[in-house]
Design a protein around this motif. Structure first.
Motif, mmCIF file in Angstrom:
data_model
loop_
_atom_site.group_PDB
_atom_site.id
_atom_site.type_symbol
_atom_site.label_atom_id
_atom_site.label_comp_id
_atom_site.label_asym_id
_atom_site.label_seq_id
_atom_site.Cartn_x
_atom_site.Cartn_y
_atom_site.Cartn_z
ATOM 1 N N ASP A 1 -5.755 5.781 -5.194
ATOM 2 C CA ASP A 1 -6.359 5.429 -6.481
ATOM 3 C C ASP A 1 -5.328 5.469 -7.598
ATOM 4 O OD1 ASP A 1 -8.802 5.071 -5.283
ATOM 5 O OD2 ASP A 1 -9.503 7.103 -5.708
ATOM 6 N N GLU A 2 -4.474 6.491 -7.585
ATOM 7 C CA GLU A 2 -3.432 6.588 -8.609
ATOM 8 C C GLU A 2 -2.450 5.431 -8.485
ATOM 9 O OE1 GLU A 2 -0.112 9.803 -10.259
ATOM 10 O OE2 GLU A 2 -0.695 9.795 -8.147
ATOM 11 N N GLN B 1 0.814 -1.218 0.000
ATOM 12 C CA GLN B 1 0.000 0.000 0.000
ATOM 13 C C GLN B 1 0.847 1.267 0.000
ATOM 14 O OE1 GLN B 1 0.256 -1.992 2.687
ATOM 15 N NE2 GLN B 1 1.253 -0.663 4.168
ATOM 16 N N ASP C 1 -2.139 -2.033 -11.041
ATOM 17 C CA ASP C 1 -2.847 -2.881 -11.997
ATOM 18 C C ASP C 1 -2.111 -2.951 -13.334
ATOM 19 O OD1 ASP C 1 -4.784 -3.401 -10.125
ATOM 20 O OD2 ASP C 1 -6.177 -1.881 -10.872
ATOM 21 N N GLY D 1 -3.139 2.523 -7.203
ATOM 22 C CA GLY D 1 -3.847 1.315 -7.603
ATOM 23 C C GLY D 1 -3.845 1.123 -9.106
ATOM 24 N N GLN D 2 -3.977 2.208 -9.837
ATOM 25 C CA GLN D 2 -3.949 2.119 -11.299
ATOM 26 C C GLN D 2 -2.567 1.667 -11.772
ATOM 27 O OE1 GLN D 2 -5.223 5.687 -13.293
ATOM 28 N NE2 GLN D 2 -4.598 4.969 -15.306
ATOM 29 N N ASP E 1 -2.347 9.327 -2.575
ATOM 30 C CA ASP E 1 -3.358 9.098 -3.611
ATOM 31 C C ASP E 1 -3.443 7.600 -3.918
ATOM 32 O OD1 ASP E 1 -5.078 9.079 -5.752
ATOM 33 O OD2 ASP E 1 -4.104 10.730 -6.826
#
Length: 803
Positions: free
Chosen positions: A626-627, A592, A633, A629-630, A624
């Motif tokens: 979300d950033e 994380q 992925d 996480g992208q 951030d």
């Protein structure tokens, strides 16, 4: 239900007598194991000596066979000679299984008991007893003396519970030191039956092994949890390695330990598949030092690399931390656009001069870089530096002087950079475009109508021009070979960085990033930038240097008669490990915390790998998610995902876990804390800095905790106080350590002092999550020290921790 020794003893015997008897039984078995180990050690030594004799056989085949045999025997001997503190640590007593099939380790493979294994009067016979240890040991008849903890037969030791016992009646943890058994702790999995072992009722000793293990004092290195792995942890460790395995869990759930044990398990299960190596990525060097001793104690080393994020690039060791604002800019995926601009812009910067030269230094390319000649150059420059005008190219070809001006050169550079290849690999394209422009200017293109003659003339022209010193020196200066460090250094110029980062970073970010790059040393975020630049720039192909022959070899012909010695299997393995940049399996611990740019760096090392990704969103220090996480992925690609969640907190007593949950509710509303399995009755202690004397207060609190616990004490401060805190604690001994809030991730101590929760929470947008991490490091006692900024109440409780 747990049955203690007081409830379940042999007739006519006291609890102490039964305990002593059971220790004696395990001691007898351990003695037998060590006798067998000594036999195996003698066998390995014999193989080593036998292999050494093969050196007298001069054929290359015999020498290669000798090297391979010495390597295998040496590895085996090294494993056998490692006597761990608790080599043999477990035992399970099992009912008769459904079938009589045995596995390769000599144990029966059935998971469930056979029909009739439990008689109608609720009695049963123990049909099989297995001892669990760090490596498997068979006796002379190939019956198991010890089952390797990773073997399928050992899984019931970890997974059996009273709710789902399978064949297991009793699970025993054996505590030993060296060759001496110190004690045993039992769990009864089938309390409803009376089990008989060799005609006598099965005794149960102690109050459970897990609580005993949790109460042990901590040191500054992680112990393995191989003797106390719990069912949900074992499910993760033994999960198939295909695709991506996600593991989430709050503080104290054993995520890091599970990741390390999983690496050892995967190698045991399929060593051939993972010969490409396993990479474990840790967030900090402190966590690497804390964990690096675990794998050797599990019987695995050599195939697993544990690296901090700041050490993933070979030859680089990051020692600095950026401010939160700089870290957010450097870690963002926006930097990818800046780096691509900088890599191309650095070509122009390299031709402009200046202190920050993006070309390779002597240390980086193993020779003197252009511009660093030791003697006077051909032009007689007194300082030994050849002066090259990169704004104009002049050469002589076929008796004519040809010249390209700056406008023409700029168009050629832009044309060359239009390709998609890495910048350093575009140099041949740029060279060809220069020769094309000079050829066009020479007017020789229409001299011959015959294609063969025209091609021969062009080839002669290219050879003539490209061998000229003026052309060679110009090309070296106009299109130098760039290095990641050089480009990063060029980015320290605020004016240039502003041009390269236009509409990507704001002026404040440009100023802070440029200033941070002027420092000596690298930050953990700089390492990801270096790795990205290496991908953008590329490494030009360099032909292998030929081995210099001894003149005597040429005279006598010995080079032909004596074939070159090929590298041994061991030498090849060591060389490949050093050169390895991609791995067969990648384990990311505390995932994380990785920034988008760090995910790109880690992703390059596992492009063809399977993955285990371990983390907890509630502990993320990245602003951030979300950033990130992208980017995660993208690094993992389209591989299927499998998810596990660890729900039990084995580290913190309930009193500390409840306090930390108050911060979790602020940091991530709606999140659920893992359940603590124990309570000590010791509430967290609150104290206030006396009369503004922070240094003395911190030292006194640390000294107080050193007297109260047998193990380690961690003092967690805001990142900007790390060096101060180390000075405050000087002289208190090596059981106490000062660490910044971001360094505490993954570590644990018997007691912890958290200094000024408000300072930690205000460090960054993720400050509350970082504070949650700091409050969950202690296994026994926690002290919270507040200053004025914390607004403590009359009891010293800071504002952030009040109900």
């Amino acid at each position: 239900m747990l049955i203690t020794g007081e409830q379940h003893v042999l007739k006519g015997a006291s609890v102490a007598d039964v305990r002593d008897r059971e220790i004696s039984v395990e001691q007898e078995h351990l003695d037998q194991v060590y006798r067998r180990l000594e036999e195996k050690i003698h066998e390995a030594e014999f193989l080593m000596n036998d292999a050494a004799k093969r050196s007298q056989v001069g054929t290359p085949g015999a020498l290669a066979e000798r090297d391979a045999q010495v390597f295998r025997a040496g590895v085996h001997l090294n494993r056998l000679n490692n006597e761990f503190e608790d080599f043999l640590f477990g035992r399970i007593d099992l009912l008769q299984g459904k079938d009589g099939k045995k596995g390769p380790d000599g144990a029966y493979t059935a998971v469930e008991p056979a029909e009739g294994a439990v008689r109608e009067n609720n009695t049963a016979d123990i049909a099989e007893t297995l001892h669990i240890g760090r490596i498997g040991v068979l006796d002379a008849d190939y019956s198991p003396l010890v089952i390797d903890w990773r073997a399928p037969a050992a899984a019931p030791f970890y997974r059996s519970t009273p709710v789902d016992p399978g064949r297991v009646v009793r699970r025993r943890v054996i505590r030993s030191k060296g060759r001496k058994v110190l004690g045993v702790e039992d769990d009864l999995m089938r309390p409803e039956i009376t089990a008989l072992l060799k005609g006598e009722e099965l005794p149960v000793i102690g109050d459970g092994a897990l609580m005993a293990a949790l109460g042990q004092a901590r040191s500054h290195t992680m112990r393995d949890i191989v003797a106390s792995i719990q069912a949900e942890q074992d499910m993760v460790i033994r999960a198939p390695a295909a695709s991506v395995t996600y593991v989430e869990g709050g503080p104290g759930t054993g995520k890091t330990a599970v990741a390390l044990h999983r690496a050892a398990y995967l190698l045991y299960q399929d060593r051939r598949r993972y010969a490409g190596g396993i990479l474990i990525v840790s967030p900090t060097p402190l966590l690497v030092a804390y964990t690096e001793g675990v794998l050797p104690s599990l019987g695995e080393e050599g195939q697993v690399a544990i690296r901090a994020v700041g050490s993933l690039v070979d030859g680089v060791e990051a020692t600095l931390y950026d401010s939160p604002a700089v870290a957010r800019a450097k870690g963002s995926s926006r930097m990818l656009h800046v780096l691509r601009k900088a890599a191309r812009g650095a070509l122009e910067h390299g031709t402009e001069g200046g202190a920050a030269d993006p070309r390779p230094s002597a240390a980086e390319n193993g020779q003197l870089a252009f511009g660093e000649e030791e003697a006077e150059d051909a032009d007689g420059a007194e300082d030994g530096v050849r002066r090259v005008d990169t704004g104009r190219l002049r050469v002589v070809a076929f008796g004519r002087r040809l010249e390209l001006d700056s406008d023409h050169l700029n168009r050629i550079r832009r044309n060359a950079l239009g390709g998609t290849a890495p910048v350093n690999l575009l140099r041949p394209r740029a060279r060809k475009l220069l020769l094309d422009a000079l050829w066009s200017q020479s007017g020789s293109a229409g001299r011959h109508s015959d294609p063969e003659l025209a091609a021969e003339l062009r080839s002669s022209f290219d050879d003539d021009v490209s061998s000229e010193d003026d052309f060679i020196h110009f090309l070296d200066a106009w299109w130098p070979e760039l290095t990641p460090r050089g480009v990063l250094s060029a980015m320290s110029d605020e004016r240039r960085l502003g041009r390269w980062a236009r509409r990507v970073l704001n002026p404040g970010e440009v100023r802070k990033v440029a200033r941070s790059l002027k420092r000596d040393g690298l930050s953990v975020h700089d390492v990801a930038l270096l790795d990205e630049l290496q991908a953008i720039l590329g490494t030009p192909h360099r032909p292998k240097k030929k081995r210099d022959l001894d003149p005597l070899d040429l005279l006598t012909g010995l080079e032909e008669l004596m074939p070159r010695r090929e590298e041994s299997q061991r030498e090849r393995a060591e060389r490949l490990a050093q050169e390895r940049t991609e791995y067969a399996h990648v384990i990311v611990d505390e995932a994380q915390d990785l920034t988008p740019m760090q995910w790109r760096m880690v992703g390059r090392r596992g492009r063809h790998a399977t993955w285990t990704v371990v983390g907890d969103p509630a502990q993320s220090s990245w602003s951030d998610p979300d950033e990130a996480g992208q980017a995660r992925d993208e690094a993992l690609g389209t591989r299927p995902r499998r998810r596990f969640t660890l729900t039990v907190n084995y580290r913190n007593p309930a009193e500390i876990a409840e306090l930390a949950a108050k911060v979790l509710a602020l940091a991530m509303p709606g999140s659920v804390s893992p359940s603590a399995v124990r309570s000590t009755g010791v509430e967290p202690r609150f104290s206030v800095v006396r009369e503004g004397d922070l240094a003395r207060s911190v030292r006194e609190e640390a000294a107080l905790l050193l007297d109260r616990v047998d193990g380690t004490v961690g003092v967690v401060v805001a990142m900007n106080r790390r060096e101060q805190a180390a000075r405050w604690l000087a002289g208190l001994g090596d059981r106490v350590v000062a660490l910044g809030s971001l360094e505490a991730k993954g570590l644990e101590y018997d007691a912890t002092v958290v200094v000024s929760p408000a300072e930690i929470a205000d460090e960054s947008p993720a400050g509350l999550r970082v504070l949650y991490v700091a409050l969950t490091r202690a296994t026994q006692q926690l002290t919270v020290l507040s200053g004025e900024r914390d607004e403590p109440d009359a009891d010293g409780v800071p504002d952030l921790l009040r109900d």
